[in-house]
Design a protein around this motif. Structure first.
Motif, PDB file in Angstrom:
ATOM      1  N   GLY A  98       0.800  -1.214   0.000  1.00  0.00           N
ATOM      2  CA  GLY A  98       0.000   0.000   0.000  1.00  0.00           C
ATOM      3  C   GLY A  98       0.834   1.266   0.000  1.00  0.00           C
ATOM      4  N   GLY A  99       0.166   2.374  -0.312  1.00  0.00           N
ATOM      5  CA  GLY A  99       0.830   3.657  -0.340  1.00  0.00           C
ATOM      6  C   GLY A  99       1.810   3.796  -1.487  1.00  0.00           C
ATOM      7  N   ILE A 100       1.541   3.128  -2.614  1.00  0.00           N
ATOM      8  CA  ILE A 100       2.461   3.112  -3.749  1.00  0.00           C
ATOM      9  C   ILE A 100       1.988   4.085  -4.829  1.00  0.00           C
ATOM     10  CG2 ILE A 100       3.477   1.707  -5.577  1.00  0.00           C
ATOM     11  CD1 ILE A 100       4.418   0.988  -2.757  1.00  0.00           C
ATOM     12  N   GLU A 101       2.885   4.957  -5.254  1.00  0.00           N
ATOM     13  CA  GLU A 101       2.606   5.851  -6.376  1.00  0.00           C
ATOM     14  C   GLU A 101       2.818   5.080  -7.676  1.00  0.00           C
ATOM     15  OE1 GLU A 101       1.505   8.879  -6.422  1.00  0.00           O
ATOM     16  OE2 GLU A 101       1.630   9.419  -4.291  1.00  0.00           O
ATOM     17  N   PHE A 102       1.837   5.171  -8.582  1.00  0.00           N
ATOM     18  CA  PHE A 102       1.923   4.400  -9.821  1.00  0.00           C
ATOM     19  C   PHE A 102       3.039   4.907 -10.734  1.00  0.00           C
ATOM     20  CE2 PHE A 102      -2.958   3.955  -9.321  1.00  0.00           C
ATOM     21  CZ  PHE A 102      -2.765   3.146  -8.215  1.00  0.00           C
ATOM     22  N   THR A 103       3.500   6.116 -10.500  1.00  0.00           N
ATOM     23  CA  THR A 103       4.580   6.682 -11.313  1.00  0.00           C
ATOM     24  C   THR A 103       5.964   6.385 -10.741  1.00  0.00           C
ATOM     25  OG1 THR A 103       4.352   8.773 -10.116  1.00  0.00           O
ATOM     26  CG2 THR A 103       3.112   8.547 -12.171  1.00  0.00           C
ATOM     27  N   ALA A 120      -7.701   2.488 -12.766  1.00  0.00           N
ATOM     28  CA  ALA A 120      -6.789   2.961 -11.727  1.00  0.00           C
ATOM     29  C   ALA A 120      -5.574   3.679 -12.289  1.00  0.00           C
ATOM     30  CB  ALA A 120      -6.340   1.788 -10.849  1.00  0.00           C
ATOM     31  N   ILE A 121      -4.906   3.075 -13.267  1.00  0.00           N
ATOM     32  CA  ILE A 121      -3.632   3.623 -13.735  1.00  0.00           C
ATOM     33  C   ILE A 121      -3.801   5.011 -14.343  1.00  0.00           C
ATOM     34  CG2 ILE A 121      -3.717   2.662 -16.087  1.00  0.00           C
ATOM     35  CD1 ILE A 121      -0.721   1.994 -15.732  1.00  0.00           C
ATOM     36  N   GLU A 122      -5.004   5.343 -14.785  1.00  0.00           N
ATOM     37  CA  GLU A 122      -5.243   6.637 -15.443  1.00  0.00           C
ATOM     38  C   GLU A 122      -5.420   7.791 -14.454  1.00  0.00           C
ATOM     39  OE1 GLU A 122      -9.336   4.528 -15.507  1.00  0.00           O
ATOM     40  OE2 GLU A 122      -7.198   4.037 -15.355  1.00  0.00           O
ATOM     41  N   TYR A 123      -5.537   7.494 -13.160  1.00  0.00           N
ATOM     42  CA  TYR A 123      -5.656   8.561 -12.167  1.00  0.00           C
ATOM     43  C   TYR A 123      -4.275   9.174 -11.943  1.00  0.00           C
ATOM     44  CZ  TYR A 123     -10.435   7.248 -10.950  1.00  0.00           C
ATOM     45  OH  TYR A 123     -11.781   6.998 -10.990  1.00  0.00           O
ATOM     46  N   GLY A 124      -4.125  10.417 -12.326  1.00  0.00           N
ATOM     47  CA  GLY A 124      -2.822  11.056 -12.200  1.00  0.00           C
ATOM     48  C   GLY A 124      -2.160  11.202 -13.558  1.00  0.00           C
ATOM     49  N   ASN A 125      -0.864  11.070 -13.592  1.00  0.00           N
ATOM     50  CA  ASN A 125      -0.098  11.253 -14.826  1.00  0.00           C
ATOM     51  C   ASN A 125      -0.011   9.930 -15.578  1.00  0.00           C
ATOM     52  OD1 ASN A 125       2.207  11.475 -16.670  1.00  0.00           O
ATOM     53  ND2 ASN A 125       2.559  13.447 -15.686  1.00  0.00           N
ATOM     54  N   LEU A 126      -0.863   9.738 -16.580  1.00  0.00           N
ATOM     55  CA  LEU A 126      -0.926   8.462 -17.294  1.00  0.00           C
ATOM     56  C   LEU A 126       0.372   8.142 -18.032  1.00  0.00           C
ATOM     57  CD1 LEU A 126      -2.495   5.971 -18.109  1.00  0.00           C
ATOM     58  CD2 LEU A 126      -3.477   7.280 -20.009  1.00  0.00           C
ATOM     59  N   PRO A 127       0.973   9.068 -18.791  1.00  0.00           N
ATOM     60  CA  PRO A 127       2.224   8.715 -19.474  1.00  0.00           C
ATOM     61  C   PRO A 127       3.316   8.234 -18.519  1.00  0.00           C
ATOM     62  CG  PRO A 127       1.324  10.724 -20.404  1.00  0.00           C
ATOM     63  CD  PRO A 127       0.504  10.415 -19.188  1.00  0.00           C
ATOM     64  N   GLU A 128       3.467   8.887 -17.366  1.00  0.00           N
ATOM     65  CA  GLU A 128       4.485   8.457 -16.407  1.00  0.00           C
ATOM     66  C   GLU A 128       4.144   7.095 -15.814  1.00  0.00           C
ATOM     67  OE1 GLU A 128       5.418  11.309 -13.437  1.00  0.00           O
ATOM     68  OE2 GLU A 128       5.867  12.916 -14.866  1.00  0.00           O
ATOM     69  N   ALA A 129       2.860   6.869 -15.520  1.00  0.00           N
ATOM     70  CA  ALA A 129       2.443   5.582 -14.959  1.00  0.00           C
ATOM     71  C   ALA A 129       2.626   4.466 -15.979  1.00  0.00           C
ATOM     72  CB  ALA A 129       0.990   5.660 -14.506  1.00  0.00           C
ATOM     73  N   VAL A 256     -11.069  13.944 -14.078  1.00  0.00           N
ATOM     74  CA  VAL A 256      -9.725  14.123 -14.630  1.00  0.00           C
ATOM     75  C   VAL A 256      -9.209  12.814 -15.224  1.00  0.00           C
ATOM     76  CG1 VAL A 256      -7.339  14.680 -14.042  1.00  0.00           C
ATOM     77  CG2 VAL A 256      -9.204  16.008 -13.044  1.00  0.00           C
ATOM     78  N   ALA A 257      -9.612  11.687 -14.650  1.00  0.00           N
ATOM     79  CA  ALA A 257      -9.101  10.382 -15.096  1.00  0.00           C
ATOM     80  C   ALA A 257      -9.619   9.987 -16.474  1.00  0.00           C
ATOM     81  CB  ALA A 257      -9.476   9.308 -14.077  1.00  0.00           C
ATOM     82  N   PRO A 261      -9.972   9.270 -27.127  1.00  0.00           N
ATOM     83  CA  PRO A 261      -9.344   8.385 -28.122  1.00  0.00           C
ATOM     84  C   PRO A 261      -7.944   8.858 -28.519  1.00  0.00           C
ATOM     85  CG  PRO A 261     -11.650   8.702 -28.664  1.00  0.00           C
ATOM     86  CD  PRO A 261     -11.344   9.638 -27.523  1.00  0.00           C
ATOM     87  N   GLU A 262      -7.762  10.165 -28.619  1.00  0.00           N
ATOM     88  CA  GLU A 262      -6.441  10.696 -28.969  1.00  0.00           C
ATOM     89  C   GLU A 262      -5.402  10.325 -27.912  1.00  0.00           C
ATOM     90  OE1 GLU A 262      -9.551  12.636 -31.146  1.00  0.00           O
ATOM     91  OE2 GLU A 262      -9.261  12.447 -28.964  1.00  0.00           O
ATOM     92  N   GLU A 263      -5.802  10.388 -26.658  1.00  0.00           N
ATOM     93  CA  GLU A 263      -4.880  10.017 -25.586  1.00  0.00           C
ATOM     94  C   GLU A 263      -4.590   8.525 -25.602  1.00  0.00           C
ATOM     95  OE1 GLU A 263      -5.461  13.018 -21.895  1.00  0.00           O
ATOM     96  OE2 GLU A 263      -7.283  11.982 -22.524  1.00  0.00           O
TER      97      GLU A 263
END
Length: 304
Positions: A98-103, A120-129, A256-257, A261-263
């Protein structure tokens, strides 16, 4: 943000991320995951990014057995694993972190046969994740991602504005608190007016379930509040206000998540550059293909 998701998953069930979907959508999604997990070889390792209540772990566990054992590592922003999340078995070992940043995943490169994520993975910065997910994968990646134009985001993201309306314009908690402390005809009339305003709003919304359920809960509280000490009622109302704000923040995160299609095209291009031989996405629909639920992202054949 970590505390936000810890509270959410402790209050929800294993399948909380798809709880608002139709039965048709949930069955389609479950079948896709179970098929993918059933294709993994004996001894394969899975990384579940954003494990939440443990839905993917449950699907994977159903595909393991005497002839094929699997291992899973589940990571989440939440610091506490829900009590009803799936547990390890003789053929399916689970480790939770737990407490893990996906990036910033705390794993070596190329250590997981499959990296998986559901909403889940799309919450936050998707390219970095995605860069981190690609780094730790030795072969495949599969994710189900919120669609910005999908029914879930469209119907639920506006709830954040509804909560602000309740708290700031209607002053719901303030009026309720004054009423339980010292009920008067004037405070009673204020509550009736608020009830009328909520009823009007319900008739205007595409998805009125949040406000409709909230109105029912308020009515239930008012029908029995006089049986409680005043301080107990105030404590309940403070908890109610915290819950509303928590729900508002999750709905803002949902808005925000949602991806376009472009993304998704950019995500596929990124995964190809990261070494996967194949990367593609497709829409997940439900109810006779009338509703867009989300986007599947697939990648395979990584050059380790």
């Amino acid at each position: 943000m970590t505390d936000l998701w810890t509270r959410y998953y402790q209050a929800g069930d294993v399948h909380s991320s798809t709880a608002g979907f139709s039965t048709d959508a949930r069955e389609r999604i479950a079948d896709r995951w179970k098929k993918r997990f059933s294709e993994l070889p004996d001894g394969a390792t899975i990384l579940d990014i954003g494990s939440g209540g443990g839905a993917l772990l449950e699907f994977a566990a159903k595909t393991a057995g005497p002839e094929r054992s699997l291992k899973a590592t589940a990571v989440d922003l939440s610091t506490t694993r829900p009590d009803d999340a799936p547990a390890s078995t003789d053929h399916f070992a689970i480790e939770f972190q737990g407490g893990i940043e996906f990036t910033n995943l705390p794993f070596d490169a190329n250590v997981f046969s499959l990296v998986a994520s559901q909403f889940a993975i799309e919450y936050g910065n998707l390219p970095e994740a995605l860069a981190e997910a690609a780094r730790v994968s030795s072969g495949g990646l599969m994710a189900l991602i919120h669609a910005r134009d999908g029914v879930i985001v469209r119907q639920n993201a506006p709830i954040a504005e509804q909560v602000d309306w309740l708290l700031d314009e209607l002053r719901l908690v303030e009026v309720l608190t004054h009423h339980v402390q010292r009920p008067t005809p004037a405070s009673g009339n204020q509550l009736k007016l608020i009830g009328s305003e909520i009823g009007t709003k319900v008739d205007q919304l595409e998805n009125p379930s949040f406000l409709r359920d909230l109105a029912g809960n308020i009515g239930q509280f008012l029908s029995g509040y006089q049986e409680n000490p005043t301080q107990e009622n105030i404590r309940l109302l403070r908890g109610f206000e915290r819950a509303l704000k928590n729900h508002r923040d999750r709905m803002r995160a949902l808005a925000v998540a949602g991806r376009t299609p472009e993304e998704m095209d950019k995500a596929c291009a990124q995964l190809l550059e990261a070494g996967f031989k194949d990367a593609r996405w497709e829409a997940q629909r439900s109810d006779g293909d009338r509703h867009l639920v989300g986007y599947w992202l697939h990648a395979a054949g990584k050059d380790s």
